[in-house]
Each structure stands twice: as C-alpha cells, then as structure tokens.
Design a protein around this motif. Structure first.
Motif, short mmCIF file in Angstrom:
data_model
loop_
_atom_site.label_atom_id
_atom_site.label_comp_id
_atom_site.label_asym_id
_atom_site.label_seq_id
_atom_site.Cartn_x
_atom_site.Cartn_y
_atom_site.Cartn_z
N ALA A 91 0.83 -1.21 0.00
CA ALA A 91 0.00 0.00 0.00
C ALA A 91 0.86 1.25 0.00
O ALA A 91 0.62 2.19 -0.77
CB ALA A 91 -0.93 -0.01 1.21
N THR A 92 1.87 1.28 0.85
CA THR A 92 2.69 2.48 1.02
C THR A 92 3.69 2.66 -0.10
O THR A 92 3.89 3.77 -0.61
CB THR A 92 3.42 2.43 2.37
OG1 THR A 92 2.46 2.30 3.42
CG2 THR A 92 4.24 3.70 2.59
N ARG A 93 4.32 1.57 -0.53
CA ARG A 93 5.46 1.68 -1.43
C ARG A 93 5.14 1.41 -2.90
O ARG A 93 5.94 1.72 -3.77
CB ARG A 93 6.59 0.76 -0.95
CG ARG A 93 7.06 1.14 0.44
CD ARG A 93 8.19 0.24 0.94
NE ARG A 93 8.58 0.67 2.26
CZ ARG A 93 9.47 1.64 2.50
NH1 ARG A 93 10.04 2.26 1.49
NH2 ARG A 93 9.77 1.98 3.75
N TRP A 94 3.97 0.82 -3.19
CA TRP A 94 3.64 0.57 -4.59
C TRP A 94 2.32 1.22 -5.01
O TRP A 94 2.25 1.87 -6.04
CB TRP A 94 3.58 -0.94 -4.86
CG TRP A 94 3.58 -1.25 -6.33
CD1 TRP A 94 4.67 -1.31 -7.18
CD2 TRP A 94 2.42 -1.53 -7.15
NE1 TRP A 94 4.26 -1.60 -8.45
CE2 TRP A 94 2.89 -1.75 -8.47
CE3 TRP A 94 1.08 -1.62 -6.88
CZ2 TRP A 94 2.04 -2.04 -9.52
CZ3 TRP A 94 0.21 -1.92 -7.93
CH2 TRP A 94 0.70 -2.13 -9.23
N LEU A 95 1.28 1.07 -4.18
CA LEU A 95 -0.02 1.64 -4.54
C LEU A 95 -0.07 3.15 -4.36
O LEU A 95 -0.54 3.88 -5.25
CB LEU A 95 -1.13 0.98 -3.72
CG LEU A 95 -1.56 -0.43 -4.16
CD1 LEU A 95 -2.46 -1.04 -3.10
CD2 LEU A 95 -2.26 -0.39 -5.51
#
Length: 323
Positions: free
Chosen positions: A117-121
C-alpha cells in the motif's frame, strides 16, 4: 399534547448508555496511548479528555485507564470495553462513508498490506484515478482482512500462501524475494559472498524469523546457526530500518523498486527465490461492478509489469560453501 397513535416521549439517549462524548474521549485515549495525543486527534485540550474519561469511570463504576509517565494503559475492564467501542466506531465510520455523496462512478475502498500500500499503490494513486475516471479512491494500509459484511472495504490485497487463500479470493502474483541492504551498510560491512556468510549477518525480520528461514530453504541452503537480528512489525518498518543502515531485509521489486533504481538499496547475491504472494479479495456484492473490474485489470497488469521489469538482471551464482 398527546402523541399520534399513542406514541410516548422517548429520551434521545438510553439511560443505560453513557454519553457519547465520554465514550469518544475514552476511545481516543485508549487508541492513541496518551491523553495529549487523544486531545490532538479530537481537537480539544488534554484536560478535557481526562475529565471525560474520569466521568466515564464514575458513570461505569470501573477503572478503565491507568495513566503514568509513559502514557495510558487499559485495565482489564477497559480493554473489554475498548474492543466493543472500537468495533462500534468502525461500523459507524463505514456507514458514514455509505452516506456521503457519491461521484459519478462511486467510491472504491482499497485495503492492502502495508508494504504494498505504502510503497507501490500510494505512488500510483493518480494513475488509479485516471484509470477509474470519476471515482473516489480510499486507500488503507492494513494487514488484516476486512469484514465485508460491515462494508469496511470493497477490495483487499492480501499476502500469504497460495494454498491458504481466503474463500473467494483470486491469486495475483508471487514476486521474487531477495535480500537488500543500504549503500551505507555495505560500505561499512561489505557484501556477503555466499548464503552461509549471509546467514551470520544481522538480518531484519518481520514479526518472526520464519520468513528468512523459509527463504534460506528456498535458496537451497540449510541453516547451521540461529538467525539473529531485530523483529519489526511490518514490511514498511523493516525496509525503513534497512534504509537507515540497520541490516539486511528481504524485499521484492514491488516494495523497493524505487530505492534500488535510485541506488539507496542494493540487492545482494542475485538469488531467485519465490515464497508467498499477493491475492485479491473482493466484497462479494461488488464482484461484478465495472469499477471493481477496472481496478482488477489495472492491478494485474501493473503487478506483472513491475515484476518483469529488470528481469534481464544477470543473476550471479550463489555458493553455499565456505561456512
């Protein structure tokens, strides 16, 4: 004046239920771990929070919170009450979302594992919005399944074993997992030459040492010594610790592509190990919604492209010897 159909005056708040302003203050203090943080969260002074919590304890006749230099701690009775209150507030929040005016294409509430969630989305939110033009996107980083019956989310991107998928979930991808360390750590400690040397170095673990243990087994190396290194709560904390030069962490292109491409993290040994993977779980009543289908297609395509990027990387041979 008599009421129509024999109706009687009904109090707005049941006498068996404490005033909600006191419950709200208690929930915030328990969740935040301190009166001051709870005050910042609600937007009042910490003395107001303390007074409401104290009044709630008087109302209930039970001690709910213990306060000290390190913040607030729930008593046994407080913990029981907090679980019920927290669940109730989540139900209210979910219902409130349903009440909000919808855009032309509606709302998509996405829950996803914290690392993804934090690093890709999150860096791709504008891309998601363009793909689902007119839709409101709500993204939450969380590592538990939503309760679809309470409308907590529309989709969940979870992580686990392909053999243990939740009922109704579909498999997305099993990314290559590999060890990475920061340039600062490498300059100070050098790079390990083989798996045996790697196993003796400070490794950063997520919750337990099982992930690294499984990874060494997947790499074909039998551990000869116990693994060491700190245990952190989730992938985000583990990657941040590695970026800060605290040790070596397992990652994938989906979580550290930017850091690797930017030179802040360096892959070690060039292994080719796949462990668990990501799956998509959709709220059953929205499974055929065009908005959900559009997001699913975007997600599958994006994950596949990310995992395939830099696949021309020449994997060096990994030596198991030199223990």
């Amino acid at each position: 004046m008599p009421k129509a159909n024999g109706a009687e005056d009904v109090p707005l708040e049941s006498p068996r239920m404490p005033p909600l302003i006191m419950v709200r203050a208690f929930e915030a203090a328990a969740r935040a771990g301190s009166m001051r943080k709870a005050a910042d969260d609600i937007g009042v002074s910490h003395t107001v929070i303390s007074r409401h919590v104290r009044n709630l304890e008087v109302w209930s006749g039970r001690k709910l919170l213990d306060t000290g230099p390190r913040g607030t701690l729930l008593t046994q009775e407080g913990a029981i009450f907090y679980r019920a209150v927290s669940e109730a507030f989540q139900i209210i929040a979910a219902a409130a979302v349903e009440l909000r005016p919808r855009t032309r294409r509606g709302m998509l509430r996405i829950w996803a594992m914290p690392g993804l969630a934090t690093r890709w989305l999150a860096p791709r939110l504008s891309e998601i919005e363009r793909t689902l033009a007119g839709a409101d996107i709500v993204l939450r980083a969380i590592d538990r399944l939503p309760d679809f019956s309470k409308s907590e989310a529309d989709v969940m991107i979870g992580f686990g074993s392909k053999a243990d998928l939740p009922a109704g979930a579909t498999w997305l991808i099993s990314p290559r997992a590999f060890p990475v360390a920061s340039k600062v750590w490498i300059e100070k400690n050098g790079q390990p030459e083989n798996l045996a040397e790697l196993s003796r170095l400070p490794l950063i673990h997520e919750e337990s040492r099982q992930q690294w243990t499984n990874w060494f087994k997947g790499a074909g190396y039998k551990l000869r010594t116990a693994l060491k290194g700190p245990l952190l709560w989730d992938a985000n904390m583990a990657i941040d610790a590695a970026l800060a030069g605290q040790g070596i962490v397992l990652a994938s292109r989906l979580t550290v592509a930017r850091e690797i491409d930017g030179g802040n993290l360096v892959e070690l040994l060039g292994t080719n190990v796949k462990l668990n993977g990501y799956y998509l779980h959709i709220r059953p009543e929205r499974s055929h919604a065009p908005l959900i289908e559009g997001f699913r297609l975007w997600l599958e395509d994006g994950l596949r492209k990310e995992e395939q990027s830099r696949q021309d990387f020449k994997h060096v041979s990994v030596h198991h010897a030199r223990s």
